[in-house]
Structures are given as structure tokens and as C-alpha cells.
Design a protein around this motif. Structure first.
Motif, PDB file in Angstrom:
ATOM      1  N   LYS A  66     -34.013  -1.481   9.186  1.00 13.71           N
ATOM      2  CA  LYS A  66     -33.527  -1.111   7.860  1.00 13.71           C
ATOM      3  C   LYS A  66     -34.412  -1.722   6.773  1.00 13.71           C
ATOM      4  O   LYS A  66     -34.983  -2.789   6.948  1.00 13.71           O
ATOM      5  CB  LYS A  66     -32.080  -1.568   7.687  1.00 13.71           C
ATOM      6  CG  LYS A  66     -31.114  -0.762   8.552  1.00 13.71           C
ATOM      7  CD  LYS A  66     -29.681  -0.898   8.081  1.00 13.71           C
ATOM      8  CE  LYS A  66     -28.721  -0.180   9.014  1.00 13.71           C
ATOM      9  NZ  LYS A  66     -28.914   1.287   9.050  1.00 13.71           N
ATOM     10  N   LYS A  67     -34.485  -1.007   5.661  1.00 16.22           N
ATOM     11  CA  LYS A  67     -35.332  -1.384   4.533  1.00 16.22           C
ATOM     12  C   LYS A  67     -34.469  -1.684   3.314  1.00 16.22           C
ATOM     13  O   LYS A  67     -33.543  -0.927   3.037  1.00 16.22           O
ATOM     14  CB  LYS A  67     -36.273  -0.227   4.199  1.00 16.22           C
ATOM     15  CG  LYS A  67     -37.153   0.236   5.351  1.00 16.22           C
ATOM     16  CD  LYS A  67     -37.701   1.644   5.082  1.00 16.22           C
ATOM     17  CE  LYS A  67     -38.644   2.099   6.188  1.00 16.22           C
ATOM     18  NZ  LYS A  67     -38.057   2.054   7.549  1.00 16.22           N
ATOM     19  N   GLY A  68     -34.803  -2.752   2.594  1.00 15.40           N
ATOM     20  CA  GLY A  68     -33.943  -3.101   1.475  1.00 15.40           C
ATOM     21  C   GLY A  68     -34.649  -3.650   0.256  1.00 15.40           C
ATOM     22  O   GLY A  68     -35.858  -3.913   0.275  1.00 15.40           O
ATOM     23  N   ILE A  69     -33.857  -3.781  -0.796  1.00 13.66           N
ATOM     24  CA  ILE A  69     -34.312  -4.478  -2.016  1.00 13.66           C
ATOM     25  C   ILE A  69     -33.264  -5.544  -2.335  1.00 13.66           C
ATOM     26  O   ILE A  69     -32.070  -5.238  -2.369  1.00 13.66           O
ATOM     27  CB  ILE A  69     -34.450  -3.511  -3.215  1.00 13.66           C
ATOM     28  CG1 ILE A  69     -35.440  -2.389  -2.898  1.00 13.66           C
ATOM     29  CG2 ILE A  69     -34.861  -4.263  -4.468  1.00 13.66           C
ATOM     30  CD1 ILE A  69     -35.563  -1.338  -4.023  1.00 13.66           C
ATOM     31  N   ILE A  70     -33.728  -6.759  -2.542  1.00  9.66           N
ATOM     32  CA  ILE A  70     -32.811  -7.866  -2.815  1.00  9.66           C
ATOM     33  C   ILE A  70     -33.126  -8.473  -4.183  1.00  9.66           C
ATOM     34  O   ILE A  70     -34.217  -9.005  -4.390  1.00  9.66           O
ATOM     35  CB  ILE A  70     -32.895  -8.937  -1.697  1.00  9.66           C
ATOM     36  CG1 ILE A  70     -32.426  -8.327  -0.364  1.00  9.66           C
ATOM     37  CG2 ILE A  70     -32.089 -10.175  -2.066  1.00  9.66           C
ATOM     38  CD1 ILE A  70     -32.551  -9.249   0.840  1.00  9.66           C
ATOM     39  N   PHE A  71     -32.143  -8.348  -5.084  1.00  3.99           N
ATOM     40  CA  PHE A  71     -32.265  -8.925  -6.428  1.00  3.99           C
ATOM     41  C   PHE A  71     -31.625 -10.321  -6.457  1.00  3.99           C
ATOM     42  O   PHE A  71     -30.534 -10.503  -5.914  1.00  3.99           O
ATOM     43  CB  PHE A  71     -31.490  -8.100  -7.459  1.00  3.99           C
ATOM     44  CG  PHE A  71     -32.077  -6.771  -7.796  1.00  3.99           C
ATOM     45  CD1 PHE A  71     -31.917  -5.686  -6.942  1.00  3.99           C
ATOM     46  CD2 PHE A  71     -32.782  -6.563  -8.979  1.00  3.99           C
ATOM     47  CE1 PHE A  71     -32.436  -4.433  -7.259  1.00  3.99           C
ATOM     48  CE2 PHE A  71     -33.300  -5.323  -9.304  1.00  3.99           C
ATOM     49  CZ  PHE A  71     -33.135  -4.252  -8.451  1.00  3.99           C
ATOM     50  N   GLY A  72     -32.278 -11.253  -7.120  1.00  2.00           N
ATOM     51  CA  GLY A  72     -31.588 -12.477  -7.519  1.00  2.00           C
ATOM     52  C   GLY A  72     -31.724 -13.700  -6.647  1.00  2.00           C
ATOM     53  O   GLY A  72     -30.929 -14.635  -6.777  1.00  2.00           O
ATOM     54  N   ALA A  73     -32.752 -13.753  -5.757  1.00  2.00           N
ATOM     55  CA  ALA A  73     -32.957 -14.970  -4.957  1.00  2.00           C
ATOM     56  C   ALA A  73     -33.739 -15.979  -5.788  1.00  2.00           C
ATOM     57  O   ALA A  73     -34.960 -15.884  -5.926  1.00  2.00           O
ATOM     58  CB  ALA A  73     -33.698 -14.630  -3.668  1.00  2.00           C
ATOM     59  N   LEU A  74     -33.029 -16.907  -6.372  1.00  2.00           N
ATOM     60  CA  LEU A  74     -33.668 -17.865  -7.281  1.00  2.00           C
ATOM     61  C   LEU A  74     -34.178 -19.078  -6.515  1.00  2.00           C
ATOM     62  O   LEU A  74     -35.326 -19.485  -6.638  1.00  2.00           O
ATOM     63  CB  LEU A  74     -32.653 -18.310  -8.337  1.00  2.00           C
ATOM     64  CG  LEU A  74     -33.180 -19.226  -9.438  1.00  2.00           C
ATOM     65  CD1 LEU A  74     -34.153 -18.480 -10.327  1.00  2.00           C
ATOM     66  CD2 LEU A  74     -32.023 -19.775 -10.262  1.00  2.00           C
ATOM     67  N   ASN A  75     -33.289 -19.675  -5.721  1.00  2.00           N
ATOM     68  CA  ASN A  75     -33.687 -20.822  -4.901  1.00  2.00           C
ATOM     69  C   ASN A  75     -32.780 -20.879  -3.671  1.00  2.00           C
ATOM     70  O   ASN A  75     -31.929 -20.007  -3.481  1.00  2.00           O
ATOM     71  CB  ASN A  75     -33.623 -22.130  -5.714  1.00  2.00           C
ATOM     72  CG  ASN A  75     -32.228 -22.385  -6.268  1.00  2.00           C
ATOM     73  OD1 ASN A  75     -31.227 -22.081  -5.619  1.00  2.00           O
ATOM     74  ND2 ASN A  75     -32.161 -22.931  -7.459  1.00  2.00           N
ATOM     75  N   ALA A  76     -32.959 -21.883  -2.864  1.00  2.00           N
ATOM     76  CA  ALA A  76     -32.279 -21.922  -1.560  1.00  2.00           C
ATOM     77  C   ALA A  76     -30.757 -22.004  -1.672  1.00  2.00           C
ATOM     78  O   ALA A  76     -30.044 -21.809  -0.682  1.00  2.00           O
ATOM     79  CB  ALA A  76     -32.814 -23.081  -0.723  1.00  2.00           C
ATOM     80  N   ASP A  77     -30.234 -22.313  -2.879  1.00  2.00           N
ATOM     81  CA  ASP A  77     -28.781 -22.298  -3.080  1.00  2.00           C
ATOM     82  C   ASP A  77     -28.241 -20.892  -3.336  1.00  2.00           C
ATOM     83  O   ASP A  77     -27.040 -20.645  -3.188  1.00  2.00           O
ATOM     84  CB  ASP A  77     -28.399 -23.176  -4.280  1.00  2.00           C
ATOM     85  CG  ASP A  77     -28.646 -24.654  -4.001  1.00  2.00           C
ATOM     86  OD1 ASP A  77     -28.606 -25.045  -2.813  1.00  2.00           O
ATOM     87  OD2 ASP A  77     -28.882 -25.400  -4.968  1.00  2.00           O
ATOM     88  N   SER A  93     -41.397  -0.244  -3.834  1.00  2.00           N
ATOM     89  CA  SER A  93     -40.638  -0.681  -2.658  1.00  2.00           C
ATOM     90  C   SER A  93     -40.671   0.380  -1.570  1.00  2.00           C
ATOM     91  O   SER A  93     -40.897   0.085  -0.387  1.00  2.00           O
ATOM     92  CB  SER A  93     -39.187  -0.989  -3.041  1.00  2.00           C
ATOM     93  OG  SER A  93     -39.128  -2.099  -3.912  1.00  2.00           O
ATOM     94  N   VAL A  94     -40.449   1.621  -1.984  1.00  4.59           N
ATOM     95  CA  VAL A  94     -40.476   2.725  -1.028  1.00  4.59           C
ATOM     96  C   VAL A  94     -41.855   2.799  -0.360  1.00  4.59           C
ATOM     97  O   VAL A  94     -41.975   3.015   0.852  1.00  4.59           O
ATOM     98  CB  VAL A  94     -40.124   4.053  -1.731  1.00  4.59           C
ATOM     99  CG1 VAL A  94     -40.409   5.246  -0.819  1.00  4.59           C
ATOM    100  CG2 VAL A  94     -38.665   4.046  -2.172  1.00  4.59           C
ATOM    101  N   GLU A  95     -42.862   2.576  -1.173  1.00  3.67           N
ATOM    102  CA  GLU A  95     -44.245   2.626  -0.682  1.00  3.67           C
ATOM    103  C   GLU A  95     -44.500   1.487   0.315  1.00  3.67           C
ATOM    104  O   GLU A  95     -44.952   1.705   1.438  1.00  3.67           O
ATOM    105  CB  GLU A  95     -45.156   2.491  -1.901  1.00  3.67           C
ATOM    106  CG  GLU A  95     -46.554   3.035  -1.746  1.00  3.67           C
ATOM    107  CD  GLU A  95     -47.320   2.781  -3.036  1.00  3.67           C
ATOM    108  OE1 GLU A  95     -46.913   3.337  -4.092  1.00  3.67           O
ATOM    109  OE2 GLU A  95     -48.278   1.968  -3.001  1.00  3.67           O
ATOM    110  N   ILE A  96     -44.170   0.279  -0.113  1.00  2.00           N
ATOM    111  CA  ILE A  96     -44.414  -0.915   0.711  1.00  2.00           C
ATOM    112  C   ILE A  96     -43.622  -0.861   2.008  1.00  2.00           C
ATOM    113  O   ILE A  96     -44.130  -1.180   3.082  1.00  2.00           O
ATOM    114  CB  ILE A  96     -44.020  -2.189  -0.081  1.00  2.00           C
ATOM    115  CG1 ILE A  96     -44.997  -2.408  -1.232  1.00  2.00           C
ATOM    116  CG2 ILE A  96     -43.948  -3.404   0.830  1.00  2.00           C
ATOM    117  CD1 ILE A  96     -44.532  -3.467  -2.228  1.00  2.00           C
ATOM    118  N   LEU A  97     -42.374  -0.465   1.899  1.00  2.00           N
ATOM    119  CA  LEU A  97     -41.496  -0.486   3.079  1.00  2.00           C
ATOM    120  C   LEU A  97     -41.695   0.751   3.952  1.00  2.00           C
ATOM    121  O   LEU A  97     -41.203   0.821   5.083  1.00  2.00           O
ATOM    122  CB  LEU A  97     -40.033  -0.610   2.644  1.00  2.00           C
ATOM    123  CG  LEU A  97     -39.696  -1.889   1.851  1.00  2.00           C
ATOM    124  CD1 LEU A  97     -38.302  -1.801   1.230  1.00  2.00           C
ATOM    125  CD2 LEU A  97     -39.785  -3.133   2.737  1.00  2.00           C
ATOM    126  N   GLY A  98     -42.363   1.732   3.411  1.00  2.00           N
ATOM    127  CA  GLY A  98     -42.697   2.915   4.213  1.00  2.00           C
ATOM    128  C   GLY A  98     -41.548   3.885   4.391  1.00  2.00           C
ATOM    129  O   GLY A  98     -41.441   4.561   5.424  1.00  2.00           O
TER     130      GLY A  98
END
Lengths: 272, 272, 272, 272
Positions: free
Chosen positions: B8-19, B79-84
């Protein structure tokens, strides 16, 4: 005070003593110009002082066990006769858990007690409406109200099987309310009231502490029995004709609070 | 661990830090066999350590201001391009209140701040879906999830205008979710998570005390960021294809509690 | 008719013409003994016939753009002056979507329009309460009501961004209602009304058909504008003092219907 | 397929035949690596083909009347013995209305039937949890799921007293779920599933037409029994440990729809 119920006829279940919400509803309905019949379980009437209320409001009393179809049929027939016409409003304020009375924890129910409490607290509302519906005893645009508590939606551990009974009761309001609306234009609603220091409420374990908690959580504080009676009057009046199938919170805002500043401060103090 | 997102291919918004919850979702999605693009606001990326996460999960990073249609269009196209291929899952974990940051009380909002926070926290979800929808970038039976908080339903006084923004966000999930479901069989849901000690959460006044309160109210305790990530994975998987338009509480039971024994005891102590 | 609002002072937003719910509320409030100020956006007043209503109810008109703090401050100050004391009740009946007016589909919003509609329809309620709160202009046990629609909870595809605006508005009622309750004992509620053939409602695509659908789904039929006014009067009266933070459905039962017999029959016919 | 339930032990109530949701759950749980005991009422087993399922999944069958504490105690004791340890997951899929079977309208219930149906459909869930709780038979972080239907929240006229029973069942999930969470870290939830053409569902009057209505209302269409099984698996897995006390709609979005375009078009056609 406003003649909001002028000429309206009703049946009021559950006025046990002057602390009862049903008692206050009777007093307020009388002030607003209604006439009504008072009823209660024969056993509750021995404990209660309902004669005083009857005298005060010029009402007759017809004892009825709300789990007996015979009693309910007698009640409805006599009420129509006494009041001289169809019924405009009904208050159902009946609830009792034998598991609570006997001190049985929720995880250790006696299912005979559960069935009996269910019959008295929840199914009785279906029975009452069944009789009113099949006898065509309600006026068009009449109003039926049952009292309930938010334990039907959320966990209050000491409320025991009354929580589940109230969930059933609220469902009956919707289910029967549909047919009553469709066929007779009668509305059916429940009022979900603040914890109230009535005889019934006070039976719940730790009730005093919980009352204080709810007071501090609610931006307007807990609603009193008298305020609940006022609110009930509006639901019996002609000003709320299109409100039906609803569960209406009358609780100073408690139901939509996540946390209040007062509770937070109190908790923070306790936590240190 | 289970290959739940294999291929599966995705887009993830909002990963700021390990918390961050989004960080944990990225790690878990990677473990479950997904590939994805990470994105964040350019300004948040300067604060964050997202490069570490990208390296760990073999992901590319595409900065995007979620209030800029141009940025979002670029993000989706690349994203579509990168993830194929088309996108199977999207996580929206974006929220910010300038009124909170500036210490303005809810009753004393600066409405420019309110508009800006609304744009970032709530309308951004509409914008993201708008671009995905109009570019037909989602796979059939794809899954879009946004993180929210129960302040959308109930009052948490310090949550300020974030409460109202979350209510709007949840409405957007339903409104846009309808069209996404009807036209592309894509599901849209929100997860209403326990208070979580992330960078964003910790900005709320009295957060530590509230965390402890919620822990004591919830029969299973607060849900952690990692547990939220686990839950999010189930919503991205093929096992939840018919769940849509829902706001799903992931909170150890908090949302349906009236009061817990622990809070009651703690409160009673405080009260004496 | 009942003197329910005898001596009470109010501000009524949104009386455009005789079809408006706000217009009916004004007439009913007048009959119940209240005095009040009428207000509307300057642009709406050019379209409207508000002078007639003012004459009929002995009210003054103060134009105010509900997105302008200056206008709102002027409105509140002048109202207190004209009415000779603090405000007992406020009706917010304001809503408008430029995306709808311009025929833009929900999946193709113009975000400037979205922001503007949000400001007018949702944030305006915060602004109004902000001014009333900070000017300490509400009487103790006063009542603030805003009109809303069930699209805030469920999908009505043609309601467009008004759905999300109403969700925000209802959240503002809770959020601000908490502070208003805590500090001034003022209650804040929203009424979620049946679809109503007002000028605003009629702008929604396919409105006529939807009106008929809702009529057939609701056991008591749709609630009219006049019935909504009656209900609003009860919420302004002293009989509902402890009702706050609630969203109250006034819809003939629609909100709690899954399906009605009439709709089922109609659908079955259509399906064959 | 994913080994999501590898090594987990369960009890599955209600697999009547290959159409049953419980049947599909058993098959899917088997595929995911679980072992379990199948159970059903002795009378249902005579009608069913459960032996086939037992053979297919390598399960033993223990008949139990879910209204008999003795049967349930035997079931739980033997299950722990057979499976070689405490129980990780339980599915309650039991429901039956004698009023429906006998063709009695909701407004004309036979209350002995109501009591019996209540015992089988609602109270049985309390009984099952009672036995599991008091025998300490559930593993930490175990998961209990009961199947329910949205008639618990909204009116579906033909669902009769099953609606009220489901409301009670959902309340039991919260009430008992609190104690199960607090004391054993076990989660308890209900899944509110689309109308499904099972033996039980098909007994409801006009079921075929309603199925088609729900299909057209739901943006993703109705959820099938197999999809429900997939969803149930996620709730039994370790990925949803902090989800508890929830009623989870698995219905293609139906629960949050006001109206869909397809229904509107169909209705408009019918109306002309």
C-alpha cells in the motif's frame, strides 16, 4: 402562573413525597391550569403522602401497579371518565432496582431481580403507552414524558442495572413515539435530569458525593426537582408540539462537559 | 508485523518528532509493508527531525503548507509519481491554534488568529481531500484518516478554539467522505484520541493534570501514541473497508464514562 | 398569549421577511410581553421588509454586520440603552454560503468563499457572544439561542459548506456556553430545526423535494417557522433555566428516524 | 491471512449457518490463527449446520442456552479446558424476538414474549460477561464483541422490540465493560452492522426492500457478513487494545447519512 396548561387533562405517575419530581410536576401543572389524576404503585402509596398532594391540587388518586395491564387499563379508563375527556399529558416517573436495594453489585446480579426491575422501570413505559394507544385515550397533539438519567449513555458505576433500564426506556420512547406520532400526533420524549435528591435517587451508593461532583461539573449547577417540573410543563404545553422522539438533557450542562475548571482544580489539589 | 499494508502507498501529514502520533503511524505503516511520502509544513520541518524518520522508513519528504492549494497539488502529484501509483491511505494530523499560543482566552479571541488556526487545523482537511478527489489520486477502497479530539463534542475549557476547529474537521470528514465514498469507494474517518503528550498536546494549559485525570477516568487508561498508530493501521487495512463517515474514539473508554470509581474517590478526598 | 416573556429584553438577529423564523420569533416574543431590538446585516435590510416588523412589534432596528466587532459593539451598547437594561435573550439566525450561491459543488469549493461564509454563518456567533460577555450585557439567567440544522451531524449532500459551518456553530454554543454559564448563569443552546421554506432554506438545491421527503419521514411532519418560534419562546422563558450547551432537535422526530412506513412505501414503489 | 489472532483463544456464539455473521467470524478467526469453541442454543443447533463449521475450523461445539447460568458456566469452564488457557476473545451474536416471530405489532406486544426475547437477546450478554468475569476466565487485554443494530438509536418500525433489546445490549456493553476494563483490562464493544441477509435478519418484515434502501443510502453500500467478520477480527487483534465501551458502526456510512443523492432521485421519481 402562565396558564400554559389551561384546560389540559393529565395522568401523573410517581409522586411519592414532596421531594419527588412528579410531586413538583403535579404542583406546577395545577398552577398552570391543568387537572389530572395521580397514580402510584399501591405499595408506594402506603409509604407516600400522596393524599396531601391530591388535596392540594384537587386531584383524584387511582392506584396502579405499572406492571399490571389490568391496573393500567382501569387507570386509563377511570382517568378519562373523571377528567371528562381524553388525556393531554402523561408523566412517567417510575424506577426501581431490586439489585441496588439488595446491595448486589452489577457484576453479580440476581437475574430475577433484574427482570423485575426491568419490568417496573422500563417495560412499564411500554405498557402505559400500549394502553393509552389501544384505548385511543390520548388527545391529538398530546404529550408523553418519561424521566430518565444519563447513565443510559455513560457509565456511572453505582447506578447498576438502572443504567440499562433507562437505555431501554429511552428506546421505548422512540419506538412507541413513532407510532404515537404517526397515528395520533402525540409526542413522546424523555427528560434526562441532573442527579436529584429524591427518595429514589438517594438510594444510590455515594449519592451525596456524586451530587457535589455533578454540581461542580455543570456550568449552571445541578437542576432541581422544581426546575425539572418547570421544564416538564413546557413539554406538556402547546409550545413544543413538534418535539418528539428526543432525549432532552436538563442538567445545567453536565452532559456536554468534558471537564470543568472547578473539577480540575479540585482534582489537582487531591492529586498532590 | 502482520503485513497488513503490504504494497500500500500513502501520504502522512504531521510527523514532527518521535512523540508525534504521525511519527508512530509512519513507523508502524513501514513495519506493515507500506511505502509512503512524509509531509509537513515547511516551518514545522525546520523544528522537526523528520529526516531521521524518512531514513528509517525509506521515505521521501515533500514539504507542503496544508493551506496552500499549490503546495498540496505538488505534493499529491509528486507522491503518485514517487510511489508509482495511486494513494491507498492518507493521515491528516495537523492542528494549531494561534490563540492558544498567544495565550488569548477563548472569550477574548483574536479573529485573525481564529481564521488562521481554522485554516490550518480544519479547512486543510478539506483542501487535502479536494486535491486528492479532483486529481482522482486515491485508489478504490482507499482510506483517509484525520486525528481529532473529544473537545469537538464536549467542553474542555483550555482547548480553546481547537475544540471548534475539530468539530469542523469532523464535519468535513462526513461531508467529503460522502462524495469520496459515492464516487471512488474511498472511506473517510476521524480518530478521536486520548490526550497524548505530543508537542502539540503539551501546549494546552494544565495538560499534565488533565492527562492524569483522563488516565483515572478511563477504564483502560489513556491510549498512547503507539497504540493510536496500531489502531490507525487497522483503518488503513483491507479489514475495515465499510467503515466510513465515523468518528472513532480511541481513548481507553473515556468518552463513555460519566464518572469512574478512582475519580470519585479522588474527588471525595479533595472535597473534605 | 401567556406572558411568558413579560418584561424581558432581547436582541433578534436575522428577521429578513415574513417567512423568516426570526420574524416569527419577534412576533411571538412581542405577544409574550418582551421588548427587543431587531438587527440584520445592512445589505440584508435593503432586501428585507424589517420596518414593517419593527412597527408591528414596537421595536427599533439597529443594522449590524455580524462579522464586524465595531458594529456588534454598537449594537449591544445601543440595545442596552434603548431597552433600558441588560439583555435577557438573544436569537442568532444568520447563515449564508457563497459557495452555494455561486453554484460551486462541495468538492470544488472556493476557499475565499468558504472563509467568508464561515465568518458570517459560524464565527459570527462567537463574535456576538464575545461582545455580550465582555460588555457584561446579559442578565443573570439570560438565554442565547442560535438556529442550526441537522446537516451538522449527518450528510445532506446539497447543504454544502453550510453543514460544516453549522457543526462549528454548535461547537461554539458549547464552548462559549460553558464560560457564559460559569460566569453569568446564562444558558446557550442551538435549535436544530426542520427544513423550513424561508428565503435562506429555499436557496438549497432540490429544496422542495427534500421538504417533502422530510415531511414523510417525520412522524409529526415538519416543524413550521411559527412552531419553531413557539419553541424558541420556551427557551427564552424562565421555565428552562437549567438547559444549556444543548443542541435541541425541533423537527417532528426526523432526527431519530431510521425509516418511516411512508418513505418505505414510497421507495418500494419507486424501486419496482 | 495476516496471523492477526495467532495463538488466541475464543468463544463464538451464534453461528447458525453459512449466512451467519458468526459463521464468517469463525472462518476468518481460524484463518488468522485462532482456536475457539463454537456455541449455540441447543434448539438452534438442531436447525443449524454447525458441525460442518466445527470440522472446517477444527473447533469443538458446546451447546449452551445463553439464558441459563448453568449452561454458561459449563461452557466457559469447558472452553478454558479445551483451549488450554484463558479466553482472548468472545463474540456474542444472539438475537430473537418472539413478538416478531408471532407477528405481533410493536403496539400490541405480548409481554411474556417481550421478557423472553429480552432475556435471549439482551440480558444474555450480561450473563455471558458475568460468568467470564466471576470465573476470571478472560485474558488481560482480551476483547468481547456483541453484534447490534442501529434500531437501538433510531426508529425502524419493523424492527419491533429488537430495537429496545439492542439498546439494552449496548448499555450492558458500557456498564459491564467498565468493570471488565478496570479489573481485567478487557475491552467490550458492540458492532452496529448494516442490515444483513442472515436467517435472523430475513425474519424482519419487508427486509428485502429495506436492504435495497440501505444500500442506496450508504456511500459504500451495505457491509456484508464477511466484511463484518473482517472488522470483528481487527477488534479481537492486539491493534485495538484501547478501544472500549464503544458502539462501532460498520455500515458503509449509513448511520451518518441524512439523505443520499440516489435515495433523493428515487424518491423524487416516486413522488411525481
Amino acid at each position: 402562573m402562565y396558564n400554559l396548561l389551561k384546560g389540559k387533562k393529565g395522568i401523573i405517575f410517581g409522586a411519592l413525597n414532596a421531594d419527588s419530581i412528579a410531586w413538583k410536576v403535579a404542583e406546577r401543572a395545577h398552577q398552570e391550569g391543568a387537572t389530572f389524576v395521580l397514580t402510584n404503585a399501591p405499595i408506594a402509596m402506603r409509604m407516600g403522602e400522596i393524599n396531601k398532594l391530591a388535596a392540594e391540587t384537587g386531584s383524584e388518586i387511582i392506584p396502579a401497579d405499572a406492571t399490571s395491564m389490568e391496573d393500567l387499563e382501569n387507570l386509563v379508563e377511570k382517568s378519562v371518565e373523571i377528567l371528562g375527556g381524553k388525556i393531554d399529558f402523561v408523566l412517567h416517573s417510575i424506577g426501581m432496582s431490586i439489585n441496588v436495594r439488595k446491595g448486589l453489585h452489577y457484576t453479580n446480579s440476581n437475574y430475577e431481580f433484574t427482570h423485575k426491575g426491568f419490568d417496573v422501570s422500563a417495560l412499564s413505559f411500554h405498557r402505559v403507552m400500549n394502553v393509552l394507544y389501544n384505548k385511543k385515550a390520548m388527545s391529538r397533539w398530546g404529550s408523553i414524558v418519561a424521566l430518565t438519567y444519563m447513565a443510559a449513555q455513560r457509565v456511572f458505576p453505582d447506578y447498576n442495572d438502572m443504567a440499562d433500564n433507562k437505555a431501554y426506556l429511552e428506546s421505548v420512547a422512540r419506538s412507541f413515539g413513532y407510532f404515537f406520532g404517526r397515528d395520533f400526533k402525540v409526542r413522546v420524549n424523555t427528560i434526562s435530569q441532573s442527579p436529584t435528591p429524591t427518595t429514589a435517587g438517594s438510594g444510590v451508593k455515594g449519592f451525596g458525593g456524586f451530587l457535589s461532583y455533578a454540581e461542580k461539573m455543570s456550568p449552571l449547577g445541578n437542576a432541581t426537582a422544581l426546575e425539572c417540573a418547570d421544564y416538564t410543563i413546557t413539554l406538556f404545553s402547546d409550545l413544543t408540539k413538534k418535539v418528539t422522539l428526543q432525549n432532552l438533557f436538563h442538567d445545567g450542562g453536565f452532559s456536554n462537559m468534558g471537564i470543568s475548571d472547578v473539577i480540575m482544580d479540585s482534582f489537582m489539589g487531591a492529586d498532590e
